[in-house]
Design a protein around this motif. Structure first.
Motif, short mmCIF file in Angstrom:
data_model
loop_
_atom_site.label_atom_id
_atom_site.label_comp_id
_atom_site.label_asym_id
_atom_site.label_seq_id
_atom_site.Cartn_x
_atom_site.Cartn_y
_atom_site.Cartn_z
N GLU A 144 0.83 -1.21 0.00
CA GLU A 144 0.00 0.00 0.00
C GLU A 144 0.86 1.25 0.00
O GLU A 144 0.57 2.23 -0.71
CB GLU A 144 -0.92 0.00 1.23
N ARG A 147 2.36 1.69 -3.39
CA ARG A 147 1.33 2.19 -4.31
C ARG A 147 1.24 3.71 -4.22
O ARG A 147 1.18 4.39 -5.24
CB ARG A 147 -0.01 1.54 -3.96
N TYR A 148 1.25 4.25 -3.01
CA TYR A 148 1.16 5.71 -2.86
C TYR A 148 2.45 6.40 -3.30
O TYR A 148 2.42 7.42 -3.99
CB TYR A 148 0.86 6.09 -1.40
N GLU A 156 -3.60 -0.47 -9.98
CA GLU A 156 -3.25 -1.15 -8.73
C GLU A 156 -2.57 -2.49 -9.01
O GLU A 156 -1.63 -2.87 -8.31
CB GLU A 156 -4.50 -1.35 -7.89
N GLN A 160 1.22 -3.51 -7.83
CA GLN A 160 1.48 -4.71 -7.03
C GLN A 160 2.55 -5.58 -7.70
O GLN A 160 3.44 -6.12 -7.03
CB GLN A 160 0.20 -5.51 -6.85
#
Length: 265
Positions: A144, A147-148, A156, A160
């Motif tokens: 997470e 991802r940011y 997404e 990943q």
């Protein structure tokens, strides 16, 4: 075979050096010789790095600069440097030391003198700064957080996949050093931006980058205003911090090659 100009690729925090492999292949096809040595303590694979983070811990900016300066010193000519994130800062320091023929700094971490500190950057670095002991540890991002900080401009699923393939622990020390740079007259994040005889520099920024927002890169450009050496900037408005490793990497790499050719390199 004619002598090939060497290109050294320098990775940033949280990514393994092997993530440069597609760039190396492209640059080799364009006639360069390439290498992508890791930081001090970096193992050969992502898996090893995840299994032994202690080998990576506690290496600061000066350690990394000295490491790459030693690699460059063993070469028979100055290389072109291509660095991403903290690798971009390291590449700028080496360029200011006259150890590089040219530098491409992609979403480079802020150098001493750069004042903007966007909230998104603080959010990205919080996993490191939340514990002062992390200055002497290696820290990993969650999927997470990756991802940011890296993958916010891609799907997404792709974020990943990149996390699973390339993400590794990173030493916290360089982040603490950079954070204190403007309060430390002898900061290792200081770059000789006034060098008049250095090689050309290209700063690349991603317009959607949360880790190194455009404001930081444009403030970095201003730091070079007292040097007549070539300093250019190139923006990819729809790209974020993953721009060297995601599905759009080729556009960034091709633009870097085009710029190098314009510099007759």
């Amino acid at each position: 075979m004619p002598d090939r100009t060497p290109v050294v690729f320098i990775h940033g925090l949280f990514l393994h050096a092997s993530s440069w492999a597609p760039w190396q292949e492209l640059f080799e096809q364009a006639g360069y010789s390439t290498s992508a040595p890791g930081w001090p303590g970096d193992p050969d694979t992502v898996e090893e790095a995840r299994a032994h983070p202690e080998a990576i811990a506690n290496h600061g900016i000066d350690d990394v600069v000295e490491h790459y300066a030693g690699i460059i010193g063993a070469m028979d000519r100055k290389p072109i440097l291509v660095g991403h994130s903290f690798g971009g800062m390291i590449a700028q320091k080496l360029l200011g030391m006259d150890l590089a023929a040219a530098t491409v700094a992609v979403d480079a971490a802020q150098i001493k003198g750069v004042l903007p500190l966007p909230l998104s950057s603080l959010r990205v670095t919080f996993p490191v700064f939340k514990n002062p002991a992390n200055a002497h540890r290696a820290v990993s991002l969650t999927a997470e957080q990756f991802r940011y900080g890296f993958g916010n401009a891609i799907t997404e699923q792709e974020s990943q996949e990149l996390y699973d393939r390339w993400s590794m622990p990173a030493p916290g020390k360089p982040l603490f050093e950079a954070a204190a740079a403007n309060f430390n007259p002898h900061s290792p994040a200081k770059v000789d931006t006034a060098n008049e005889v250095r090689g050309p520099l290209l700063l690349i920024t991603g317009g959607k980058d949360h880790t190194v927002p455009e404001a930081i890169t444009r403030a970095t450009l201003k730091q070079y205003r007292h040097s007549a050496a070539v300093t250019d900037i190139l923006e990819f408005p729809d790209r974020a911090h993953s721009l060297t490793i995601d599905s759009g990497w080729r556009e960034v790499a091709d633009s870097s090659l085009d710029w190098l050719h314009k510099q007759s390199l």
